[in-house]
Each structure stands twice: as C-alpha cells, then as structure tokens.
Design a protein around this motif. Structure first.
Motif, PDB file in Angstrom:
ATOM      1  N   ASP A 151       0.842  -1.147   0.070  1.00 30.01           N
ATOM      2  CA  ASP A 151       0.003   0.147   0.057  1.00 30.01           C
ATOM      3  C   ASP A 151       0.792   1.175   0.044  1.00 30.01           C
ATOM      4  OD1 ASP A 151       0.769  -1.221   2.415  1.00 30.01           O
ATOM      5  OD2 ASP A 151      -0.825  -0.004   3.336  1.00 30.01           O
ATOM      6  N   LYS A 152       0.595   2.230  -1.112  1.00 27.90           N
ATOM      7  CA  LYS A 152       1.783   3.047  -1.109  1.00 27.90           C
ATOM      8  C   LYS A 152       1.520   4.379   0.005  1.00 27.90           C
ATOM      9  CE  LYS A 152       2.094   0.835  -4.567  1.00 27.90           C
ATOM     10  NZ  LYS A 152       3.278  -0.240  -4.601  1.00 27.90           N
ATOM     11  N   GLN A 153       0.335   4.286   0.542  1.00 26.18           N
ATOM     12  CA  GLN A 153       0.279   5.478   1.595  1.00 26.18           C
ATOM     13  C   GLN A 153       1.152   5.177   2.765  1.00 26.18           C
ATOM     14  OE1 GLN A 153      -2.379   3.422   0.322  1.00 26.18           O
ATOM     15  NE2 GLN A 153      -4.213   4.057   0.819  1.00 26.18           N
ATOM     16  N   ASN A 154       1.817   3.969   2.887  1.00 29.23           N
ATOM     17  CA  ASN A 154       2.676   3.633   3.976  1.00 29.23           C
ATOM     18  C   ASN A 154       4.101   3.394   3.516  1.00 29.23           C
ATOM     19  OD1 ASN A 154       1.240   3.035   6.324  1.00 29.23           O
ATOM     20  ND2 ASN A 154       0.147   1.405   5.669  1.00 29.23           N
ATOM     21  N   ASN A 155       4.485   3.954   2.210  1.00 30.06           N
ATOM     22  CA  ASN A 155       5.815   3.683   1.758  1.00 30.06           C
ATOM     23  C   ASN A 155       6.904   4.393   2.722  1.00 30.06           C
ATOM     24  OD1 ASN A 155       5.330   2.361  -0.589  1.00 30.06           O
ATOM     25  ND2 ASN A 155       5.360   4.210  -1.841  1.00 30.06           N
ATOM     26  N   SER A 156       6.616   5.612   3.107  1.00 25.82           N
ATOM     27  CA  SER A 156       7.571   6.104   3.920  1.00 25.82           C
ATOM     28  C   SER A 156       7.923   5.294   5.390  1.00 25.82           C
ATOM     29  CB  SER A 156       7.274   7.661   4.495  1.00 25.82           C
ATOM     30  OG  SER A 156       6.984   8.480   3.542  1.00 25.82           O
ATOM     31  N   ARG A 157       6.747   4.765   5.922  1.00 27.74           N
ATOM     32  CA  ARG A 157       6.914   4.152   6.897  1.00 27.74           C
ATOM     33  C   ARG A 157       7.689   2.640   6.700  1.00 27.74           C
ATOM     34  NH1 ARG A 157       1.720   6.753   8.919  1.00 27.74           N
ATOM     35  NH2 ARG A 157       1.314   6.660   6.784  1.00 27.74           N
ATOM     36  N   TYR A 158       7.408   2.114   5.487  1.00 26.80           N
ATOM     37  CA  TYR A 158       8.158   0.952   5.152  1.00 26.80           C
ATOM     38  C   TYR A 158       9.585   1.349   4.891  1.00 26.80           C
ATOM     39  CZ  TYR A 158       3.469  -0.938   4.304  1.00 26.80           C
ATOM     40  OH  TYR A 158       2.345  -1.778   4.509  1.00 26.80           O
ATOM     41  N   LEU A 159      10.201   2.469   4.384  1.00 30.45           N
ATOM     42  CA  LEU A 159      11.334   2.780   4.297  1.00 30.45           C
ATOM     43  C   LEU A 159      12.012   2.850   5.674  1.00 30.45           C
ATOM     44  CD1 LEU A 159      11.185   5.460   1.371  1.00 30.45           C
ATOM     45  CD2 LEU A 159      12.520   3.315   1.349  1.00 30.45           C
ATOM     46  N   ASP A 160      11.362   3.487   6.626  1.00 32.38           N
ATOM     47  CA  ASP A 160      11.999   3.720   7.660  1.00 32.38           C
ATOM     48  C   ASP A 160      12.054   2.404   8.584  1.00 32.38           C
ATOM     49  OD1 ASP A 160      12.052   6.610   8.460  1.00 32.38           O
ATOM     50  OD2 ASP A 160      10.039   6.624   8.880  1.00 32.38           O
ATOM     51  N   TRP A 161      11.185   1.403   8.392  1.00 31.34           N
ATOM     52  CA  TRP A 161      11.280   0.019   8.741  1.00 31.34           C
ATOM     53  C   TRP A 161      12.419  -0.745   7.977  1.00 31.34           C
ATOM     54  CZ3 TRP A 161      10.253  -2.023  13.106  1.00 31.34           C
ATOM     55  CH2 TRP A 161       9.332  -1.665  13.738  1.00 31.34           C
ATOM     56  N   GLU A 214       5.854  11.690  -0.707  1.00 33.29           N
ATOM     57  CA  GLU A 214       6.606  11.449   0.596  1.00 33.29           C
ATOM     58  C   GLU A 214       7.855  10.617   0.675  1.00 33.29           C
ATOM     59  OE1 GLU A 214       3.824  10.609   4.040  1.00 33.29           O
ATOM     60  OE2 GLU A 214       2.552  11.865   3.501  1.00 33.29           O
ATOM     61  N   ALA A 215       7.635   9.324   0.133  1.00 30.98           N
ATOM     62  CA  ALA A 215       8.643   8.404   0.078  1.00 30.98           C
ATOM     63  C   ALA A 215       9.737   9.060  -0.815  1.00 30.98           C
ATOM     64  CB  ALA A 215       8.198   7.051  -0.280  1.00 30.98           C
ATOM     65  N   LEU A 216       9.605   9.555  -1.846  1.00 28.77           N
ATOM     66  CA  LEU A 216      10.615  10.077  -2.563  1.00 28.77           C
ATOM     67  C   LEU A 216      11.353  11.137  -1.991  1.00 28.77           C
ATOM     68  CD1 LEU A 216       8.839  10.273  -6.238  1.00 28.77           C
ATOM     69  CD2 LEU A 216      10.670   8.540  -5.388  1.00 28.77           C
ATOM     70  N   LYS A 217      10.651  11.763  -1.144  1.00 30.08           N
ATOM     71  CA  LYS A 217      11.373  12.945  -0.558  1.00 30.08           C
ATOM     72  C   LYS A 217      12.326  12.523   0.630  1.00 30.08           C
ATOM     73  CE  LYS A 217       8.066  16.750  -1.186  1.00 30.08           C
ATOM     74  NZ  LYS A 217       6.656  17.352  -0.835  1.00 30.08           N
ATOM     75  N   LEU A 218      11.809  11.295   1.262  1.00 29.88           N
ATOM     76  CA  LEU A 218      12.306  10.680   2.481  1.00 29.88           C
ATOM     77  C   LEU A 218      13.760  10.109   1.743  1.00 29.88           C
ATOM     78  CD1 LEU A 218      12.370   9.915   5.349  1.00 29.88           C
ATOM     79  CD2 LEU A 218      11.106   7.875   4.799  1.00 29.88           C
ATOM     80  N   LEU A 219      13.660   9.312   0.541  1.00 28.29           N
ATOM     81  CA  LEU A 219      14.592   8.941  -0.039  1.00 28.29           C
ATOM     82  C   LEU A 219      15.714   9.942  -0.355  1.00 28.29           C
ATOM     83  CD1 LEU A 219      12.811   6.368  -2.762  1.00 28.29           C
ATOM     84  CD2 LEU A 219      14.642   5.658  -0.794  1.00 28.29           C
ATOM     85  N   GLY A 220      15.385  11.025  -0.652  1.00 28.90           N
ATOM     86  CA  GLY A 220      16.366  12.184  -0.884  1.00 28.90           C
ATOM     87  C   GLY A 220      16.966  12.652   0.336  1.00 28.90           C
TER      88      GLY A 220
END
Ligand code: SAM
Length: 225
Positions: A141-151, A188-194
């Motif tokens: 689920d794409k809504q949780n992408n940033s949380r998954y990156l943190d995990w 959000e996940a792209l920003k977090l990746l950067g």
C-alpha cells in the motif's frame, strides 16, 4: 494506459532476453484464475530483482507485498541455497495462492509468508531479533511507503539494498490530484529517499506493460557515530 508498442517491446525483450521460467508464469496464471489484480512487477523488473539479489550477494530478503508470489519467486531464484525470504501479505486469499506458487517453484523451505498488516509484521520481526536483512523490496500500500522505508532502515544491515516500486505512477508524482489515495505516499517516500541520512538513492523511470512508472533503488548507509 500502456501504449501497444511498449507492450510489444516488452514481450520481445521477455522472450529474447528475460526468459521467465514456468514457476513465475504459473504465478501470473493462477492469480488471473483467482480473480486477483494483475499488479505484479513486469518480467524484466522481476529479472532485475533476481540479478540485484545475486549481484549484492543477499542471503536474507524481506518483501512487503506478496500478491501471488511472482516477485517472490524471481527473488528466491537469486538466493543461495542457505538463503531465506520473508514476505508480508495481509489478504489470506493472496497468501494462499502465493504459497502454492512458491512451493511449486521449489522455494517452500526458504520462504516464509507472514499474514497480517505489514506494519504489524515488521514490528514483530524487530521483536524477534532476527539477523538483519540484506535486501528489502517494498511493493504494497503506497500510503505507507515512508513507514516501510523507515522499517527497512531499522531491519536492514548497513550496505543492504532497498528497492521501492511504483515511484512515478503515471506522472501522479507531479500531479497528486490524479490519484489522491496513493500519490501523496509516493511523493513523501521520494522526499524521504532524498533526505534520509541513512539512505543513498536513485529513481529510474520506466514504461512497459505496467504503463508509465518507475522504481527507486537505495543503499542503507551505516549510522553516524
Ligand atoms: N510484489 C508483488 C509482485 O510483484 O508479484 C506485487 C504486490 S501487489 C502490488 C501488493 C500486495 O500487497 C497485494 O497483494 C496486497 O494485498 C498487499 N498489501 C497491501 N497493503 C498491505 C498491508 N498493509 N500489509 C500487507 N500486505 C498489504
């Protein structure tokens, strides 16, 4: 949405270069028979995952988003004999179809499907104090992408590879109104990746049978002392 020539080129590349085996093709067929959505990665992306697993020498893989086990089997094909893969899925029907495919692919001994919301599974994996993962594929689920990156950063070892699928979403990254449900999570996940101090990343834009999309490839950096 995919242009016919993108699909034709992908089919040509698939039979000329990629050569999906019978087990991955079975995953596509059984998913269709079970009425599941055809949202697995494209064959060339599946083969890329397998090659990345091999090139990085990964022994322990974490996958978030199993569906019918298509990408699971591709990655499993890249594992050494002693390697293991944990894959997270919250729909029992998907897990059941995936399990039959994974077992038929000869990977039943090395793959564990964890049924339940991935965020709960990830917290449970941390509690279990397993060895860190070497390779993490995020495709749920794409809504949780940033949380998954943190995990991924918490559960992966320094140097681990992270692949995040669906980073362009038909251009919705520039126009979130196109898909208010998913675009925000992708952006959000792209920003977090950067920005993430522990991730070093790039993003590749793609076209093919899955339309206009892309994936991010990142490496987990050591924690600063
Ligand atoms: N990686 C698969 C492949 O390429 O063959 C495709 C995965 S599909 C895009 C996403 C899957 O994630 C679906 O099977 C869906 O049921 C599952 N999913 C969605 N949200 C989830 C969540 N919060 N926890 C666990 N699984 C979830």
């Amino acid at each position: 949405k995919p242009r016919p020539e993108w699909i034709a080129v992908e089919e040509f590349l698939s039979r000329t270069v990629v050569h999906p085996d019978a087990a991955v093709q079975q995953a596509i067929r059984t998913a269709a028979e079970a009425g599941m959505p055809a949202i697995e990665v494209a064959p060339n992306a599946g083969k890329l995952l397998k090659l990345l697993v091999q090139m990085s020498g990964a022994h322990r893989i974490l996958e978030i988003g199993t569906l019918a086990g298509y990408s699971t089997i591709w990655m499993g094909r890249g594992l050494p004999r002693s390697g293991t893969l944990v894959t997270c899925e919250y729909l029992p029907q998907h897990a059941e179809v995936a399990w039959a495919n994974i077992d038929a692919a000869g990977l039943g001994e090395r793959v564990e499907i964890r049924l339940g919301p991935a965020l709960e599974t990830l917290a449970a994996l941390e509690e279990e104090e397993r060895e860190p993962f070497d390779f993490i594929f995020i495709d749920a689920d794409k809504q949780n992408n940033s949380r998954y990156l943190d995990w991924a950063v918490r559960l992966g070892r320094p140097g681990a590879v992270v692949v995040l699928d669906n980073t362009i979403w038909e251009g919705a990254v520039l126009d979130p109104g196109m898909d208010p449900v998913n675009a925000q999570g992708i952006i959000e996940a792209l920003k977090l990746l950067g920005d993430h101090p522990r991730l070093d990343a790039t993003v590749i834009q793609t076209v093919g049978s899955k339309g206009w999309d892309g994936f991010a490839l990142a490496r987990i950096l050591p924690a600063q002392q």
